[in-house]
Design a protein around this motif. Sequence first.
Motif, PDB file in Angstrom:
ATOM      1  N   TYR A  65      35.811  34.773  34.290  1.00 15.97           N
ATOM      2  CA  TYR A  65      36.060  34.284  35.113  1.00 15.97           C
ATOM      3  C   TYR A  65      35.862  32.854  35.545  1.00 15.97           C
ATOM      4  O   TYR A  65      33.978  33.163  35.705  1.00 15.97           O
ATOM      5  CB  TYR A  65      36.514  35.467  36.522  1.00 15.97           C
ATOM      6  CG  TYR A  65      37.348  36.358  35.898  1.00 15.97           C
ATOM      7  CD1 TYR A  65      38.426  36.796  36.393  1.00 15.97           C
ATOM      8  CD2 TYR A  65      36.702  37.468  35.917  1.00 15.97           C
ATOM      9  CE1 TYR A  65      39.397  37.636  35.533  1.00 15.97           C
ATOM     10  CE2 TYR A  65      37.146  39.020  35.862  1.00 15.97           C
ATOM     11  CZ  TYR A  65      38.017  39.113  35.605  1.00 15.97           C
ATOM     12  OH  TYR A  65      38.711  40.331  35.682  1.00 15.97           O
ATOM     13  N   SER A  67      37.146  31.494  38.574  1.00 15.28           N
ATOM     14  CA  SER A  67      37.136  31.149  39.932  1.00 15.28           C
ATOM     15  C   SER A  67      37.498  33.046  40.431  1.00 15.28           C
ATOM     16  O   SER A  67      37.987  33.722  39.484  1.00 15.28           O
ATOM     17  CB  SER A  67      38.660  30.262  39.963  1.00 15.28           C
ATOM     18  OG  SER A  67      39.005  30.628  41.620  1.00 15.28           O
ATOM     19  N   ASP A  70      41.488  33.984  40.079  1.00 10.09           N
ATOM     20  CA  ASP A  70      41.915  34.095  38.696  1.00 10.09           C
ATOM     21  C   ASP A  70      42.113  35.538  38.789  1.00 10.09           C
ATOM     22  O   ASP A  70      41.818  36.219  39.266  1.00 10.09           O
ATOM     23  CB  ASP A  70      40.517  34.149  37.681  1.00 10.09           C
ATOM     24  CG  ASP A  70      40.041  32.858  37.262  1.00 10.09           C
ATOM     25  OD1 ASP A  70      40.952  32.075  37.649  1.00 10.09           O
ATOM     26  OD2 ASP A  70      38.719  32.459  36.852  1.00 10.09           O
TER      27      ASP A  70
END
Length: 83
Positions: A65, A67, A70
């Motif tokens: 990931y 963020s 996400d």
Amino acid sequence: MTIINDLIEEISVKKWNTTDALGQLRLVRNVLLAETDWMCLSDAPTMSDAWKKYRQELRDITKTYKSMNDKGFTFPTKPTDTE
């Protein structure tokens, strides 16, 4: 622990949308790791495999990931004290 929970809640609720989303993810991840750093000290009881796995999943989270916004993102679940 309430400070960490408050930080995660604030970030989740606001769905921070900035150019440094990865930096924010790392910040929270580092706080979660810091919570368990004491377990790595030589005078602490032996760390269970469940806690080792949790810490490794935190370290690896930025491989999947970029963020906290996400799709499918979630922090790993902390083991219970009995694990």
